[in-house]
Structures are given as C-alpha cells and as structure tokens.
Design a protein around this motif. Structure first.
Motif: not given
Length: 225
Positions: A141-167
C-alpha cells in the motif's frame, strides 16, 4: 543579501530557497554585516532545524527463479521469486504468485531498506499441459513506483508418455502339449494422459498377436489375447 532599512524599522528578509538536506539536526545562523556597526553583540541570531528522512515506499519483484521453462506433467515444483525493498523504510508487504489459471498463492515478506531476498511459495503440481503464463507481483500500500512491482515468465508443461508391461499372467510355468491357453498380460499407463497402448505378445516362433488397450493415466489393466 543586501537590504535597505530605515531607522528603527524591522524588516523580514527572504533568502533563496533551500533544499532540506542532509537528514539530521542542522545549525542555523543569520548575521548582519553593517560596516561600522557600534553594537556587534546583537548582529547574530542562531537556531536549529531537524531534517527528517522522507519515507520512500518502493518494493518490487525482480526475477522468477522457479519453475523452470519446461517441466513434465505431474512433477512438483516450489515457485520462487526474488524481491527487493528499493525504499528507505523497513517494510512488510504481500507477494502473489500465479501460474496459469489454476495456481495462485500469496505470501507476506518483510524486508529491511535496500534488502533483497527470495520468496518460496507452496508447491505446484505441473498441470495442465501446454504453455502457461507466470506472473508474480508485490502489493505494498502506498508503493511509490508501481512500475517495478511485477515480474513475468512462462512455463511449458509437457505430457508424460509412458506405458509398461507389468506382468505375464498366462501362459506361465509348465503346460502340456496341445493344451489351449488364453494368453493374458497386465499393462500400466504410467503417463499423464489417457492413451491407446499397443500390446504385442509372442510365444516361441508359432504365436504372435498385437492388440490395443485404452488406459487412463495411472491405470493398470489386464488384457486377454
């Protein structure tokens, strides 16, 4: 400055503006310099002024450290950001971290003036698959410089493909020649998405068959050939 004063006249004198610096208790002295003054004892007045530090409220998010740019679906990460108190006042302030539309957490951070620190948020399980925006921001509250308040990025979530013959459930052990047996196997989908899993069974040189088994993520099922 030089002024003209009539006998027995009292005059207010304005000097050029003064910027209130440095911070602290400062002595103030004013004197007249009339040539031939016969009463030098009354030529000077002295005082003091205290200059207080003006509070500067300014915090911000500098950089997002985690999660990394690419992660596998279902993996667990602790979102982390670097924040700084750019002001001159010790401050307690909220920090909010968002990933896509399914994760949002707010933590309170306390920083001394000029201090930098990292804030680790509750863990995030990587989902859904795809590219997700990341935003982290402070809310002082009362921040005098809101221009530096926020940071941005991104993430890519890849699917996991994995099947197994159990028995291999059948045939196993020892069987009599000519016996009719229904081959049976147990198969698991260890991936993060439902999948149509091809399954191939070979017995010696005289038997081979291929089938497909639809499995949900984490599902284990049996299949008869």
């Amino acid at each position: 400055v030089s002024v003209s004063v009539s006998p027995h006249e009292t005059l207010a004198v304005d000097f050029p503006d003064w910027a209130a610096l440095p911070v602290g208790l400062l002595g103030v002295r004013c004197s007249t310099g009339l040539a031939g003054d016969e009463q030098p004892m009354n030529d000077t007045v002295s005082g003091a002024v205290r200059v207080n530090r003006v509070p500067v409220l300014d915090v911000g998010a500098i950089a997002i450290l985690a999660p990394p740019d690419t992660v596998d679906s279902g993996t667990v990460h602790s979102p982390t950001v670097v924040v700084r108190n750019f002001g001159n006042t010790d401050t307690l302030f909220p920090v909010t971290f968002r990933i896509g539309t399914m994760y949002e957490q707010t933590m309170n951070e306390s920083l001394a003036a000029g201090q930098t620190d990292t804030v680790a948020f509750p863990t995030w399980t990587a989902e859904p698959c795809g590219s997700l925006p990341i935003v982290c921001f402070t809310s002082l509250a009362g921040d005098m410089n809101p221009a530096n308040d926020t940071a941005y990025d991104g993430v890519t979530v890849n699917p996991i493909i994995d099947a197994a013959a159990v028995s291999l459930l059948a045939p196993t052990g020892t069987v009599d020649s000519g016996t009719t047996i229904t081959p049976m196997v147990s198969v698991s989908n260890l991936g993060s998405h439902a999948a149509l899993v091809p399954v191939r069974l070979v017995i010696g040189a005289g038997y081979a068959d291929t089938a497909e088994l639809l499995l949900a993520p984490g599902q284990t099922d049996t299949f008869s050939f």
